[in-house]
Design an enzyme around this catalytic site. Structure first.
Site, PDB file in Angstrom:
ATOM      1  N   TYR A  42      40.658  36.906  43.969  1.00 27.39           N
ATOM      2  CA  TYR A  42      40.583  36.024  43.013  1.00 27.39           C
ATOM      3  C   TYR A  42      41.881  35.548  42.237  1.00 27.39           C
ATOM      4  O   TYR A  42      42.682  36.381  41.812  1.00 27.39           O
ATOM      5  CB  TYR A  42      39.622  36.697  41.752  1.00 27.39           C
ATOM      6  CG  TYR A  42      39.442  35.857  40.708  1.00 27.39           C
ATOM      7  CD1 TYR A  42      38.427  34.809  40.883  1.00 27.39           C
ATOM      8  CD2 TYR A  42      39.865  36.049  39.483  1.00 27.39           C
ATOM      9  CE1 TYR A  42      38.205  33.807  39.722  1.00 27.39           C
ATOM     10  CE2 TYR A  42      39.531  35.216  38.446  1.00 27.39           C
ATOM     11  CZ  TYR A  42      38.643  33.908  38.503  1.00 27.39           C
ATOM     12  OH  TYR A  42      38.361  33.241  37.557  1.00 27.39           O
TER      13      TYR A  42
ATOM     14  N   ASP B 107      50.358  37.952  43.050  1.00 30.15           N
ATOM     15  CA  ASP B 107      49.697  37.818  41.917  1.00 30.15           C
ATOM     16  C   ASP B 107      49.368  39.255  41.391  1.00 30.15           C
ATOM     17  O   ASP B 107      48.367  40.006  41.536  1.00 30.15           O
ATOM     18  CB  ASP B 107      48.101  37.155  42.253  1.00 30.15           C
ATOM     19  CG  ASP B 107      47.275  36.876  40.782  1.00 30.15           C
ATOM     20  OD1 ASP B 107      47.678  37.359  39.956  1.00 30.15           O
ATOM     21  OD2 ASP B 107      46.379  36.094  40.924  1.00 30.15           O
TER      22      ASP B 107
ATOM     23  N   LYS C 111      47.174  39.608  31.472  1.00 27.56           N
ATOM     24  CA  LYS C 111      46.129  40.770  31.085  1.00 27.56           C
ATOM     25  C   LYS C 111      47.162  41.906  30.439  1.00 27.56           C
ATOM     26  O   LYS C 111      47.300  41.578  28.993  1.00 27.56           O
ATOM     27  CB  LYS C 111      45.469  41.374  32.488  1.00 27.56           C
ATOM     28  CG  LYS C 111      44.668  40.230  32.940  1.00 27.56           C
ATOM     29  CD  LYS C 111      43.226  40.735  33.661  1.00 27.56           C
ATOM     30  CE  LYS C 111      42.535  39.606  34.567  1.00 27.56           C
ATOM     31  NZ  LYS C 111      41.152  39.762  34.325  1.00 27.56           N
TER      32      LYS C 111
HETATM   33  N1  PLP Z   1      44.682  36.411  39.032  1.00 28.46           N
HETATM   34  C1  PLP Z   1      43.931  37.509  39.127  1.00 28.46           C
HETATM   35  C2  PLP Z   1      44.609  38.638  40.210  1.00 28.46           C
HETATM   36  C3  PLP Z   1      42.874  37.779  38.305  1.00 28.46           C
HETATM   37  O1  PLP Z   1      42.260  38.921  38.341  1.00 28.46           O
HETATM   38  C4  PLP Z   1      42.818  36.756  37.207  1.00 28.46           C
HETATM   39  C5  PLP Z   1      41.617  37.036  36.349  1.00 28.46           C
HETATM   40  O2  PLP Z   1      40.734  37.990  36.342  1.00 28.46           O
HETATM   41  C6  PLP Z   1      43.427  35.515  37.168  1.00 28.46           C
HETATM   42  C7  PLP Z   1      44.499  35.401  37.979  1.00 28.46           C
HETATM   43  C8  PLP Z   1      43.140  34.453  36.424  1.00 28.46           C
HETATM   44  O3  PLP Z   1      43.535  34.835  35.022  1.00 28.46           O
HETATM   45  P1  PLP Z   1      42.957  34.295  33.671  1.00 28.46           P
HETATM   46  O4  PLP Z   1      41.548  34.743  33.758  1.00 28.46           O
HETATM   47  O5  PLP Z   1      43.731  34.847  32.669  1.00 28.46           O
HETATM   48  O6  PLP Z   1      43.180  32.866  33.769  1.00 28.46           O
END
Ligand code: PLP
Length: 455
Positions: free
Chosen positions: A160, A262, A290
């Site tokens: 994700y 990521d 986060k």
């Molecule tokens: N990338 C990863 C690995 C994530 O777990 C998340 C959200 O859970 C995101 C990107 C997206 O981040 P946001 O919810 O702050 O837009």
């Protein structure tokens, strides 16, 4: 919530010798919220969960509108690594409010935050700061396309990267059949998604360096970037096989592809240097959110100077709220706390989480159930599965979703709250008493059995 949950609530009460959990006020809230908020929630991730409404939180504990107290392992889906309302963070944010909110210009504290990022993240020649993980991912993909002049990117099944059109793809649902060949067919995840997004997204299985090598040999000239969670946190706590991230690094070098980690979950959670520090592999670009803000909205992209400089030379990355004072203050205070005493907080989090992981695995084995625990102390996953090795989305998706739901629902009634999908985040505020109470609850839920039909 149906009868099964109600019956188990009574059992939970008997086991705990305390008041049963009732959810009347949360239910009333949810009903009222559905009149004005689509689905009663403001993020689709919260649809389909218990419709709980929370009143307050402190340290490792959450309290809902009905007065039920939970040991919280959801931690806002990962961010509150210092626990809820930690004094140093709350004071720093409070102080910043007196200086204003947002200037459409710079504030000197931005530089302090950027320097902290640069000190912590091995690959951070330059950084840009934003608000959410989703937008940082988009910035990374855009700048990679501009840098390489190529249109596409590799994304792995089950990972994700936010909710935008070009990445909300092959994240959930049935796993692809390898017989279909690579890349896997693109599976859009929501009505209304833009179909041009499909054309440039190549889906491969994770933890399989040969699949990436084969694909890049044939199509490398169309691939700007390869984006990966360096540890698969969104579908199980799946670790990279030994040598896998190194192989991705080498393949990206060979084919001129930008390697993006990521680190929205792993950043500042697997250690101050994130997954790239923990695994010793340096990406070209990485994204953070986060745990970076301790629960406040702040995010970043960091990476190679020659790529990141494009943001100063034509590649657009913007945002009205980028570097608002609250976000910067939260970022600085969180990083300062995490860095204190040489980052010793990570040892504490890791050892608390490891005791939990080992305890849960031991209790599962005593009960003879196939509950597997995987990941690291600071972020791990529990899943009912007969797989000998859960190494990618396909093996993860063969887990027993019914038992999983029953287990998580049962824990909730015992005042223990991992995420709905079985991820457990551990914070600096969790202590041995939390571990003991959690393990007693796991024991009680497994003793009661997890084969009842979920409510
Ligand atoms: N990338 C990863 C690995 C994530 O777990 C998340 C959200 O859970 C995101 C990107 C997206 O981040 P946001 O919810 O702050 O837009």
């Amino acid at each position: 919530m149906g009868d099964v949950l109600a019956a188990r609530a009574v059992k939970a009460e008997a086991d705990k010798g305390s008041e049963p959990f009732t959810f009347e006020r949360s239910k009333q809230y949810h009903k009222a919220a559905c009149e004005v908020i689509a689905g009663g929630v403001n993020s689709n991730v919260r649809l389909g969960q218990q419709p709980l409404c929370f009143a307050s939180a402190s340290g490792s504990k959450l309290v809902d509108l009905d007065g039920n107290e939970y040991i919280d392992y959801a931690l806002g889906m990962g961010p509150t690594i210092l626990g809820h309302a930690p004094p140093a963070l709350i004071e720093a944010v409070g102080r910043s409010l007196a200086e204003g909110q947002l200037f459409a210009g710079q504030h000197s504290s931005e530089l302090e935050l950027a320097r902290l990022l640069q000190q912590c993240i091995p690959s951070a020649d330059l950084v840009r700061i934003g608000v959410t993980g989703s937008e940082m991912v988009q910035a990374a993909l855009r700048v990679a396309r501009a840098f390489t002049g190529r249109p596409g990117f590799i994304k792995f099944e089950g990972q994700y990267h936010g909710w935008f059109d070009n990445v909300l793809i092959n994240h959930a649902g049935a796993a692809a059949d390898p017989a279909l060949g690579l890349p896997f067919p693109v599976k859009m995840q929501t009505p209304g998604q833009s179909h041009p997004a499909e054309a440039d997204t190549f889906i491969l299985p994770w933890n399989d360096a040969d699949a990436v090598a084969t694909f890049l040999e044939a199509h490398g000239d169309k691939v700007a970037a390869l984006i990966t969670e360096p540890m698969m946190c969104n579908s199980g706590g799946i670790l990279p096989r030994p040598g896998y991230l190194e192989a991705l690094r080498a393949l990206c070098d060979k084919h001129g592809v930008v390697l993006i980690f990521d680190e929205v979950i792993t950043g500042f959670r697997l250690g101050l240097a994130g997954a790239q520090g923990r695994f010793g592999v340096r990406p070209d670009l990485s994204t953070f959110a986060k745990a970076f803000g301790g629960g406040f909205p702040v995010a970043a992209i960091a990476g190679r100077r020659d790529i990141m400089e494009l943001f100063a030379n034509g590649v657009n990355h913007s945002g009205t709220y980028n570097c608002n004072l609250v976000s910067i203050a939260a970022g600085i205070a969180t990083l300062e706390e995490l860095k204190r005493d040489g980052g010793s907080v990570y040892d504490r989090i890791e050892s608390t989480g490891t005791r939990l992981m080992e305890g849960i695995a031991a209790i599962a084995s005593q009960h003879g159930v196939n509950l597997k625990v995987s990941g690291f102390g600071s972020v791990f996953h529990t899943q009912f599965t007969d797989e000998a090795e859960v190494c990618d989305y396909a093996s993860f998706a063969r887990g027993d979703a019914k038992r999983q739901k029953s287990f998580i629902d049962g824990l909730l009634l015992q005042g223990i709250r991992p995420t709905g999908r079985g991820t457990w985040f551990v914070s600096a505020a969790h202590d041995q008493a939390d571990v003991d109470r959690t393990l007693a609850a796991v024991d009680a839920v497994l003793a009661a059995g997890v084969d009842a039909e979920p409510a």
